[in-house]
Motif scaffolding. Sequence first.
Motif, PDB file in Angstrom:
ATOM      1  N   PRO A   1       0.863  -1.354   0.063  1.00 10.85           N
ATOM      2  CA  PRO A   1       0.050   0.154   0.071  1.00 10.85           C
ATOM      3  C   PRO A   1       0.843   1.038  -0.010  1.00 10.85           C
ATOM      4  O   PRO A   1       1.992   1.267   0.595  1.00 10.85           O
ATOM      5  N   ASP A   2       0.343   2.346  -0.755  1.00  9.22           N
ATOM      6  CA  ASP A   2       1.348   3.512  -0.900  1.00  9.22           C
ATOM      7  C   ASP A   2       1.819   3.827   0.493  1.00  9.22           C
ATOM      8  O   ASP A   2       2.827   4.532   0.630  1.00  9.22           O
TER       9      ASP A   2
ATOM     10  N   HIS B   1       6.037   5.085  -6.546  1.00  7.54           N
ATOM     11  CA  HIS B   1       4.633   4.983  -6.190  1.00  7.54           C
ATOM     12  C   HIS B   1       3.872   4.816  -7.413  1.00  7.54           C
ATOM     13  O   HIS B   1       4.144   5.340  -8.370  1.00  7.54           O
TER      14      HIS B   1
ATOM     15  N   SER C   1       4.645   0.371  -4.689  1.00 12.71           N
ATOM     16  CA  SER C   1       3.239   0.407  -4.755  1.00 12.71           C
ATOM     17  C   SER C   1       2.426   0.252  -6.155  1.00 12.71           C
ATOM     18  O   SER C   1       3.251   0.616  -7.065  1.00 12.71           O
TER      19      SER C   1
END
Length: 352
Positions: free
Chosen positions: A229-230, A280, A311
């Motif tokens: 997850p970011d 990201h 991510s």
Amino acid sequence: MPEIVHLAERSPLVSPEELLSGFHPSYRFGEVSFDTYIPDPTHPSQAGAVERLQRFAASIQGRKSKESGGLFGFLKSNKKKASSEPTGLYLDGGFGVGKTHLLASLWHAVPGPKAFGTFVEYTNLVGALSFRQTVDVLKDYTLVCIDEFELDDPGDTVLMSRLMRELADAGVRLVATSNTLPGALGEGRFAAQDFKREIQVLADQFEVLRVDGEDFRHRGLVEAPSPLPDEQLEGVLGQNFPTAGVVAEDDFEALTANLSRVHPSRYRELVKDIDVLVLHNVHTITEQAMALRFVVFADRLYDKDVPVIASGVPFDQLFTEEMMASGYMKKYFRTVSRMTALVREGQLADHS
């Protein structure tokens, strides 16, 4: 705290001299040797390749000794018929069987001057120096190693075939590798036949060494980790790399946009001081031109052994299904394999 930089904001300049000085094994293979290559006992061709390359290295060392032995030695060493060794070797095999390790071990084992680079790096060198100047520089070398010889670009392949022919005529020993297409791994010397066809008049001067085996990057290791997850990227960075000096943190879209503006010959300079890459929102690349640029970028990351924390989509979804089945499939499979290894290092701190 690490220094945070953004690759999307970099536009490095590289002179032809700097390009030439970079023709040596990357950091990842900077200290390898034949002794550090561990053959898989279930694939005897690996041990056979080590033994053959050691003999090839010894023949080059012997030739250099003769060349330093006065006029008689020089003339004798330049009689091609007097040597039982071929002009070149070609390492034929699939992904992750250690061909680059073997090639770098050979480079380390022989006297210079010598060059080690990927197919793409040599074509970039020709673009920077001109074909004739590249020949003039390399013709006095003892050994030229060409990693990941490309069999899918007719123009560049003809260029490299011509370069290799002129170097061979000057007495330079040549060794090349490339990857068998994934769909042909059980079809014997598929890639070797293509290689010999593409290098044309040099084909009968190359000896093929088959290197069988499984991709070592996945041999006995856990599955590649899923993307994070970011909001967890920063925490994993701090946990796994508390002493990192320079961290590149980029949005995937911004990074790929910059890769389209920076020439691939500059990608090594782009990442030269990076200890960790944080990405990201990785997404599937849908444009072939961008996909091919990312292939070169991934090779430079892998050369420098830059761990990746990411991510978005997993890296086995980096390219479309059509790309993974296209004529460039071997490049894309190599990139997926290498990025998976770097993500394993980044997110699991697994340096296996």
